[in-house]
Design a protein around this motif. Structure first.
Motif, mmCIF file in Angstrom:
data_model
loop_
_atom_site.group_PDB
_atom_site.id
_atom_site.type_symbol
_atom_site.label_atom_id
_atom_site.label_comp_id
_atom_site.label_asym_id
_atom_site.label_seq_id
_atom_site.Cartn_x
_atom_site.Cartn_y
_atom_site.Cartn_z
ATOM 1 N N PRO A 156 0.895 -1.306 -0.049
ATOM 2 C CA PRO A 156 -0.080 -0.053 -0.005
ATOM 3 C C PRO A 156 0.823 1.371 -0.042
ATOM 4 O O PRO A 156 0.539 2.174 -0.737
ATOM 5 C CB PRO A 156 -1.145 -0.064 1.238
ATOM 6 N N TRP A 157 1.898 1.365 0.546
ATOM 7 C CA TRP A 157 2.939 2.393 0.667
ATOM 8 C C TRP A 157 3.527 2.755 -0.646
ATOM 9 O O TRP A 157 3.708 3.943 -0.933
ATOM 10 C CB TRP A 157 3.830 2.497 1.797
ATOM 11 N N ALA A 158 3.189 1.982 -1.494
ATOM 12 C CA ALA A 158 3.981 2.177 -2.816
ATOM 13 C C ALA A 158 3.224 2.621 -3.786
ATOM 14 O O ALA A 158 3.534 2.733 -5.150
ATOM 15 C CB ALA A 158 4.855 1.031 -3.215
ATOM 16 N N LEU A 159 1.864 2.280 -3.779
ATOM 17 C CA LEU A 159 0.671 2.810 -4.720
ATOM 18 C C LEU A 159 0.775 4.026 -5.011
ATOM 19 O O LEU A 159 0.434 4.928 -4.096
ATOM 20 C CB LEU A 159 -0.446 2.177 -4.381
ATOM 21 N N PRO A 160 0.545 4.633 -6.189
ATOM 22 C CA PRO A 160 0.397 6.198 -6.414
ATOM 23 C C PRO A 160 -1.142 6.357 -5.837
ATOM 24 O O PRO A 160 -1.926 5.497 -6.206
ATOM 25 C CB PRO A 160 0.658 6.378 -8.001
ATOM 26 N N PRO A 161 -1.135 7.777 -5.628
ATOM 27 C CA PRO A 161 -2.474 8.183 -5.485
ATOM 28 C C PRO A 161 -3.503 8.018 -6.669
ATOM 29 O O PRO A 161 -3.114 7.944 -7.781
ATOM 30 C CB PRO A 161 -2.185 9.698 -5.268
ATOM 31 N N LYS A 162 -4.659 7.385 -6.588
ATOM 32 C CA LYS A 162 -5.622 7.196 -7.553
ATOM 33 C C LYS A 162 -6.757 8.169 -7.779
ATOM 34 O O LYS A 162 -7.100 8.850 -6.747
ATOM 35 C CB LYS A 162 -6.406 5.995 -7.025
ATOM 36 N N LYS A 163 -6.700 8.686 -8.701
ATOM 37 C CA LYS A 163 -7.516 9.797 -9.267
ATOM 38 C C LYS A 163 -9.162 9.374 -8.654
ATOM 39 O O LYS A 163 -9.647 8.380 -9.123
ATOM 40 C CB LYS A 163 -7.422 10.109 -10.575
ATOM 41 N N SER A 164 -9.591 10.137 -8.190
ATOM 42 C CA SER A 164 -11.096 9.959 -7.613
ATOM 43 C C SER A 164 -12.132 10.884 -7.873
ATOM 44 O O SER A 164 -11.620 12.006 -7.883
ATOM 45 C CB SER A 164 -11.071 9.633 -5.916
ATOM 46 N N THR A 165 -13.480 10.599 -8.062
ATOM 47 C CA THR A 165 -14.471 11.501 -8.169
ATOM 48 C C THR A 165 -14.732 11.942 -6.599
ATOM 49 O O THR A 165 -15.582 12.902 -6.577
ATOM 50 C CB THR A 165 -15.592 10.891 -8.839
#
Length: 455
Positions: A167-176
């Motif tokens: 989880p610490w390596a996942l890039p931020p996910k664009k969210s609505t």
């Protein structure tokens, strides 16, 4: 240095030994077919090689010259992963009861503010070829539901997918940012729109008069005093259990109510039985604060946050479970109807008014000298709809663990997980004795509802 936002600062300034301000999650996994006894060790060894840390997992409060703290964030360039990621094992025979006892201790300890504000624990030694992961992260970094969604992104719907995602390596996910029904998201929603709300202050005052007086909205500070609403200590106890969604849906269909109404009725029945057991059931009904989505079908696909807070009469003074369910359904429908008839900004302003008593617990004497604004927070959060896997291990339980505080010694949060509802309960170890008994009372409450409305 990055300045700390006012919303995030609330969670940092409000933290003390008695009030840890992190959110957590306990996940249970079933080993994949053919996995050997070294599966968890191998998983850990793969994880410690993932040293690409996203900014959220590198930051902690900075201390400026002169000792001034909680002003800005500093970012660690060299995160000590061996500190943040731990591998533990339960003593034989490794019962679920032992897992919850360990999780209770972990959830009651403060995060080190000199390091990035998160920890993860891989826990083995469980029965039935299971292992567990307990994680916690400070609420100033992320709210609980966003943390659950981040964990969900490390998983796969393919049991043959063996990639290990951290989880610490996942890039931020664009969210609505559609709003998730959590208290943390509601606080952020209110803060994000504070400027707009201030700009419509005259209409907001008019709204308050109409909603609070004419429409008889359930108001804060009308709840009875109970053992759940005093000052708390720092130690925690957690409880967790899953229920089949099919059982809840049968009650929903038979009674003509919503799934959330049935969940609230389960909680109400459990709280009633628990307080009777403690010889502490008040004559007046308990009031729950329930985060809800304020989104209508017309704007279901629109962006932005539309999360509100309603207060629900749990009808704990009613013995008949069918009548209690009907009362809860009427209370939720009536309170949500008020919000549905308001413009978005006014609805958020009203939510802020209902939620604001949570901020008063830091003031000396407030908890002991005023009625509780409400007795408990109950959150129902959507989760994955299909089976999920991590390196082939199936996720069998996902239990959100939230925050207890003065005046709110118990928190109940549940998440839908495939065909199950996973309940996570957090309480003050000192002021809420035998918290785990709530699990048995939840089962009894569901059985009572099945007998009362399903025939």
């Amino acid at each position: 240095m990055e300045l700390i936002s006012p919303t995030d600062l609330i969670f940092l300034l409000g933290e003390s030994r008695e009030h840890p301000m992190h959110v957590g999650g306990l996940s249970l996994y079933e080993l994949p077919d053919g996995a050997g006894p070294d599966f968890v060790r191998e998983l850990y060894e793969e994880l410690v090689t993932v040293e690409d840390f996203q900014p959220t997992f590198r930051k902690h409060p900075a201390t400026l010259l002169g000792g001034v703290a909680n002003v800005g964030w500093t970012y660690d360039d060299d995160v000590d992963l061996d500190y943040h990621l731990r591998r533990s094992a339960l003593p034989s025979p490794g019962r679920i009861r032992d897992l919850l006892e360990l999780t209770s201790r972990l959830h009651g300890t403060l995060l080190d503010r000199h390091r990035p504000l998160w920890e993860a624990n891989l826990i083995e030694g469980l029965p039935d070829r299971q292992f567990a992961v307990y994680t916690k992260i400070h609420h100033s970094l992320i709210d609980g539901v966003s943390a659950l969604k981040l964990t969900e992104r490390t998983l796969s719907t393919d049991p043959n997918d063996t990639e290990v995602r951290a989880p610490w390596a996942l890039p931020p996910k664009k969210s609505t940012r559609r709003g998730d029904g959590s208290v943390g998201q509601l606080l952020r929603t209110v803060a994000d729109t504070a400027g707009s709300v201030a700009g419509v202050a005259p209409s907001t005052v008019k709204l308050a008069r109409a909603a609070l007086l004419e429409q008889q909205l359930t108001l804060p500070f009308g709840a009875p005093k109970t053992i759940l609403n005093g000052k708390i200590g720092g130690a925690r106890r957690v409880a967790a259990q899953s229920w089949p969604q099919d059982r809840v849906k049968r009650v929903k269909q038979a009674a003509g109510v919503t799934v959330n109404d049935v969940v609230l009725a389960m909680c109400a029945g459990a709280l009633r039985a628990y307080l009777i057991e403690q010889q502490a059931l008040p004559d007046a009904p308990l009031i729950a604060m329930v985060p809800v989505s304020l989104r209508s079908e017309a704007d279901a696909d629109a962006g932005g946050n539309q999360v509100g807070a309603v207060l629900c009469n749990l009808a704990t003074d009613v013995e008949d479970p069918a009548v209690r369910l009907a009362t809860i359904s009427d209370s939720m429908a009536g309170n949500k109807k008020v919000f549905a008839e308001l413009p978005k900004l006014q609805a958020l302003a009203l939510s802020a008014a209902l939620l604001s008593p949570l901020g008063l617990v830091v003031l000396p004497g407030i908890v002991g000298n005023t009625p509780p604004p409400f007795n408990i927070v109950i959150s129902n959060v959507p989760g994955p709809r299909q089976p999920m896997y991590w390196k082939g291990a199936r996720l069998t339980g996902s239990y959100p663990l939230s925050i207890a505080m003065d005046g709110q010694a118990v928190n109940i949060t549940l998440v839908s997980n495939g065909d199950r509802l996973d309940f996570g309960i957090v309480g003050c170890r000192r002021s809420v004795p035998h918290l785990q008994r709530l699990l048995g009372h939840l089962e009894d409450a569901l059985k009572d509802l099945e007998r009362a409305v399903c025939g």
